[in-house]
Write an enzyme that holds these catalytic residues in place. Sequence first.
Site, short mmCIF file in Angstrom:
data_model
loop_
_atom_site.label_atom_id
_atom_site.label_comp_id
_atom_site.label_asym_id
_atom_site.label_seq_id
_atom_site.Cartn_x
_atom_site.Cartn_y
_atom_site.Cartn_z
N GLY A 114 -2.62 -0.98 -3.48
CA GLY A 114 -3.03 0.35 -3.93
C GLY A 114 -2.68 1.45 -2.96
O GLY A 114 -1.52 1.62 -2.60
N ALA A 140 0.83 -1.19 0.00
CA ALA A 140 0.00 0.00 0.00
C ALA A 140 0.87 1.24 0.00
O ALA A 140 1.94 1.27 0.61
CB ALA A 140 -0.91 0.01 1.23
N SER A 141 0.41 2.27 -0.70
CA SER A 141 1.09 3.56 -0.76
C SER A 141 2.55 3.35 -1.17
O SER A 141 2.83 2.83 -2.24
CB SER A 141 0.97 4.25 0.60
OG SER A 141 1.32 5.62 0.50
N GLY A 142 3.51 3.73 -0.31
CA GLY A 142 4.91 3.54 -0.65
C GLY A 142 5.28 2.08 -0.89
O GLY A 142 6.19 1.78 -1.67
#
Length: 288
Positions: free
Chosen positions: A129, A107-109
């Site tokens: 995501g 997720a994210s990074g």
Amino acid sequence: MPSTTAITDSLRRFLPASWRDTPPRVAVLRLNGAIGAVSPIRPGLSIGSLAASLERAFTMKRISAVALIVNSPGGSAAQSHLIYRRIRALAAEKKLPVFAFVEDAAASGGYMIACAADEIIADPASLVGSIGVVSAGFGFDKLIERIGVERRVHTQGEAKAMLDPFRPEDPADVERLKAIQADIQNLFTTLVTERRPKLGAGQNLFTGAVWSGRQALALGLVDAVGDLRTTMRARFGDKVELKLVAEAKGSLVARLLRRAGPGSTAGGVPDAWIAAVEERAAWARFGL
């Protein structure tokens, strides 16, 4: 002292040609946890903590590919991007394919790092995501006013005390922060678009939302659902060797210095507690 693998490889050339066949080998590196400087004794994923391990993974003898096991709720945008760039640089330099396998979450990074792979494979129940940028904090201005504490800040530069949590929120500070976030978001979305050319047409995937592994496959965020062992056997044969790259712990002196870092007492226990709470909060955003 030479490793067992090195000794075996050096002796192998003396064997008859028919005996020299060796199974394919894949270097496996786990990228687990929040990204960034979590605390002096609980470092998160960063280019500093991963550089040596990445170098070992890509320079392992006789490897056919590098597999990254990604399990991260995200964190520092800068560290995520630095790790991403180092993986891509090593892949190009060594001419090796890279596979990313998502466990609980990329997720994210964590997803930015996964995008450094040529293929992303997710567990059907993993979370993928969160392509977005977030900044969070607390405001204590009303609390200190209630208890009679006066905040005194003296700066050179009007933005030096930007978003000071002990002063009322300034709309100009918020506007400046949003401009920074928009710039980082643009970098993130451009990176994902370039690395994931099969993203679902007409879908807005850059809202910060997350999807299950199966949903991510339909959207083009990942290339397949599956796991490391099954996928690598299907790709390289049943005899493929999966060689786990041990995490670089650093020297004894470096580890002792981390334990004695600023703000740590009693062996760094308070820092560890705070770090654990912060990392727990990062995972809790995704119900994990």
